[in-house]
Scaffold this motif. Sequence first.
Motif, PDB file in Angstrom:
ATOM      1  N   ARG A 147       0.829  -1.224  -0.052  1.00  0.00           N
ATOM      2  CA  ARG A 147      -0.061   0.015   0.152  1.00  0.00           C
ATOM      3  C   ARG A 147       0.933   1.209  -0.044  1.00  0.00           C
ATOM      4  N   PHE A 148       0.459   2.212  -0.795  1.00  0.00           N
ATOM      5  CA  PHE A 148       1.180   3.506  -0.815  1.00  0.00           C
ATOM      6  C   PHE A 148       0.507   4.516  -0.932  1.00  0.00           C
ATOM      7  N   SER A 149       0.960   5.659  -0.499  1.00  0.00           N
ATOM      8  CA  SER A 149      -0.036   7.084  -0.467  1.00  0.00           C
ATOM      9  C   SER A 149       1.290   8.177  -0.505  1.00  0.00           C
ATOM     10  N   THR A 150       0.696   9.318  -1.251  1.00  0.00           N
ATOM     11  CA  THR A 150       1.601  10.509  -1.073  1.00  0.00           C
ATOM     12  C   THR A 150       0.679  11.716  -1.346  1.00  0.00           C
ATOM     13  N   ASP A 151       1.233  12.922  -1.211  1.00  0.00           N
ATOM     14  CA  ASP A 151       0.329  14.126  -1.515  1.00  0.00           C
ATOM     15  C   ASP A 151       0.120  14.112  -2.930  1.00  0.00           C
ATOM     16  N   LEU A 152      -1.269  14.494  -3.456  1.00  0.00           N
ATOM     17  CA  LEU A 152      -1.461  14.479  -4.883  1.00  0.00           C
ATOM     18  C   LEU A 152      -0.649  15.653  -5.638  1.00  0.00           C
ATOM     19  N   ASP A 153      -0.423  16.842  -5.039  1.00  0.00           N
ATOM     20  CA  ASP A 153       0.200  17.701  -5.681  1.00  0.00           C
ATOM     21  C   ASP A 153       1.811  17.615  -5.787  1.00  0.00           C
ATOM     22  N   ASP A 154       2.290  16.577  -5.189  1.00  0.00           N
ATOM     23  CA  ASP A 154       3.705  16.116  -5.437  1.00  0.00           C
ATOM     24  C   ASP A 154       3.916  15.150  -6.493  1.00  0.00           C
ATOM     25  N   THR A 155       2.713  14.901  -7.305  1.00  0.00           N
ATOM     26  CA  THR A 155       2.809  14.056  -8.437  1.00  0.00           C
ATOM     27  C   THR A 155       2.471  14.461  -9.775  1.00  0.00           C
ATOM     28  N   ASP A 156       2.617  13.632 -10.787  1.00  0.00           N
ATOM     29  CA  ASP A 156       1.977  14.067 -11.967  1.00  0.00           C
ATOM     30  C   ASP A 156       0.727  13.485 -12.279  1.00  0.00           C
ATOM     31  N   GLY A 157       0.180  12.899 -11.252  1.00  0.00           N
ATOM     32  CA  GLY A 157      -1.224  12.537 -11.376  1.00  0.00           C
ATOM     33  C   GLY A 157      -1.200  11.247 -12.121  1.00  0.00           C
ATOM     34  N   SER A 158      -0.255  10.537 -12.691  1.00  0.00           N
ATOM     35  CA  SER A 158      -0.254   9.144 -13.392  1.00  0.00           C
ATOM     36  C   SER A 158       0.826   8.365 -12.716  1.00  0.00           C
ATOM     37  N   SER A 159       1.304   8.616 -11.451  1.00  0.00           N
ATOM     38  CA  SER A 159       2.006   7.695 -11.069  1.00  0.00           C
ATOM     39  C   SER A 159       2.298   7.805  -9.510  1.00  0.00           C
ATOM     40  N   ILE A 160       2.577   6.663  -8.863  1.00  0.00           N
ATOM     41  CA  ILE A 160       2.736   6.951  -7.330  1.00  0.00           C
ATOM     42  C   ILE A 160       3.385   5.866  -6.860  1.00  0.00           C
ATOM     43  N   GLY A 161       4.409   5.888  -6.091  1.00  0.00           N
ATOM     44  CA  GLY A 161       5.545   4.738  -5.760  1.00  0.00           C
ATOM     45  C   GLY A 161       5.834   3.947  -6.956  1.00  0.00           C
ATOM     46  N   PRO A 162       5.668   2.727  -6.909  1.00  0.00           N
ATOM     47  CA  PRO A 162       6.335   1.885  -7.978  1.00  0.00           C
ATOM     48  C   PRO A 162       5.255   1.756  -9.171  1.00  0.00           C
ATOM     49  N   LEU A 163       4.003   2.424  -8.947  1.00  0.00           N
ATOM     50  CA  LEU A 163       3.024   2.078  -9.855  1.00  0.00           C
ATOM     51  C   LEU A 163       2.832   3.350 -11.000  1.00  0.00           C
ATOM     52  N   SER A 164       2.856   3.045 -12.150  1.00  0.00           N
ATOM     53  CA  SER A 164       2.368   3.895 -12.846  1.00  0.00           C
ATOM     54  C   SER A 164       1.607   3.823 -14.094  1.00  0.00           C
ATOM     55  N   TRP A 165       0.716   4.518 -14.620  1.00  0.00           N
ATOM     56  CA  TRP A 165      -0.426   4.277 -15.668  1.00  0.00           C
ATOM     57  C   TRP A 165      -0.371   5.215 -16.874  1.00  0.00           C
ATOM     58  N   GLN A 166      -1.003   4.644 -17.786  1.00  0.00           N
ATOM     59  CA  GLN A 166      -1.122   5.643 -18.928  1.00  0.00           C
ATOM     60  C   GLN A 166      -2.393   5.294 -19.743  1.00  0.00           C
ATOM     61  N   LEU A 167      -3.336   6.239 -20.032  1.00  0.00           N
ATOM     62  CA  LEU A 167      -4.426   5.887 -20.845  1.00  0.00           C
ATOM     63  C   LEU A 167      -4.073   6.054 -22.130  1.00  0.00           C
TER      64      LEU A 167
ATOM     65  N   GLY B 240       0.853  11.900   4.198  1.00  0.00           N
ATOM     66  CA  GLY B 240       2.004  12.520   3.983  1.00  0.00           C
ATOM     67  C   GLY B 240       2.835  12.085   2.673  1.00  0.00           C
ATOM     68  N   LYS B 241       4.112  12.555   2.276  1.00  0.00           N
ATOM     69  CA  LYS B 241       4.663  12.162   1.100  1.00  0.00           C
ATOM     70  C   LYS B 241       5.215  10.591   1.469  1.00  0.00           C
ATOM     71  N   ASP B 242       5.219  10.167   0.301  1.00  0.00           N
ATOM     72  CA  ASP B 242       5.910   8.747   0.121  1.00  0.00           C
ATOM     73  C   ASP B 242       5.784   7.803   1.014  1.00  0.00           C
ATOM     74  N   PHE B 243       4.277   7.544   1.551  1.00  0.00           N
ATOM     75  CA  PHE B 243       4.168   6.665   2.520  1.00  0.00           C
ATOM     76  C   PHE B 243       4.031   5.141   1.938  1.00  0.00           C
ATOM     77  N   GLU B 244       4.599   4.197   2.504  1.00  0.00           N
ATOM     78  CA  GLU B 244       4.569   2.805   2.088  1.00  0.00           C
ATOM     79  C   GLU B 244       4.662   1.881   3.029  1.00  0.00           C
ATOM     80  N   GLU B 245       3.744   0.720   2.687  1.00  0.00           N
ATOM     81  CA  GLU B 245       3.713  -0.306   3.833  1.00  0.00           C
ATOM     82  C   GLU B 245       3.440  -1.780   3.043  1.00  0.00           C
ATOM     83  N   PHE B 246       3.925  -2.610   3.589  1.00  0.00           N
ATOM     84  CA  PHE B 246       4.106  -4.021   3.073  1.00  0.00           C
ATOM     85  C   PHE B 246       3.705  -4.955   4.178  1.00  0.00           C
ATOM     86  N   ASP B 247       3.071  -5.805   3.928  1.00  0.00           N
ATOM     87  CA  ASP B 247       2.829  -7.248   4.726  1.00  0.00           C
ATOM     88  C   ASP B 247       2.526  -8.578   3.965  1.00  0.00           C
TER      89      ASP B 247
END
Length: 345
Positions: free
Chosen positions: A76-96, A286-293
């Motif tokens: 699971r990962f989270s960050t501030d939206l205005d700190d991204t380009d709106g098409s990627s977060i953490g290791p995940l990116s997408w393109q329409l 907050g910025k660049d939050f990530e957790e794994f289980d």
Amino acid sequence: MSTEKQQNGEQSFADDLVTTASAELPPRFFDRFMFNLHPADATAPSLILGAGAYPPRNVLDGFVVLSTGVEQRNLRFSTDLDDTDGSSIGPLSWQLLEDNERWGLKLGPNPTGLELDIEWHARTPYWLGRVEVENEGDEPTSFEHLFQSGRYSGTMTLDGQDRDVSGWYGQRDRSRGVRTMSGGQGLHIWYQAQFADYCVGFLLVEDRAGGVLVLDGAIMHESGELDYVAEVKHDLTFTDGNDLVSGTVDVTTKTGRHYVIDADARVGGGFMNGGGYDGQHGKQRGKDFEEFDVYPFDGTVSPRTLGSALTDRCARFECDGEVGYGILEFALSRSSSYSYRPSIG
């Protein structure tokens, strides 16, 4: 509860995520996508991933849920939206790549051991509805909901081993608006059974007395036909831990067609609590939050023990002698006031 349905072609769904805050957006607005990916025979590994934007809260978050056959790995990962380009977060990116037809998905190195460079392409038209539910003492639910059957091309790398995913099935789900369900639900089913020429897709939510709160969906044909669902009856078998083993649904469409479908859901995994479905979506972390289980498949983890009972189970289906595969999402209320009741028979 009321819904408005839109045929594919009558009004095109704007597929890009809404990532910019505006005065018109309610404070609890969200825009989310989810994709699942599994082999055509529904064997492991199976994957569910998604991301969501919450512009009024300045949040972008996402998740990966990987079922390997012996365990479930969750990121699971989270960050501030205005700190991204709106098409990627953490290791995940997408393109329409093409509206309502093609998406590119990439997953870079991460603790799950899974990496992706894949493309989802539609094989059926989408089903699109608008769900409106009045919630006593809470903000009304009002959101667009879309799902669509597709197939994949590209490469999955799992624990260092590359695998071609060409021809693998995958359902996508898009929801946008305000979704607040204030309780009283008994049974939840989101059903996506993939057959060679069509997909049976519907959402059914019942109250604790077995009354229908939400029923929407369609038989989505590769020919382009959408045949809307009119009625669903069910007879499902659960363990004492509220985990689905098998079951039958009886689907009647608006045109009078009839589908009786048996499901085998014993493969395990797909616990959506691992993707933050226990109320974590949209929280400011907050910025660049990530957790794994990791959830072991040893009986210690079940829909009854987790924070959320919601489960997206890869399943084998059979309808009129034809075998299909897909996802059977389910949840039972854990309230002492509820016990599951079949509606077939």
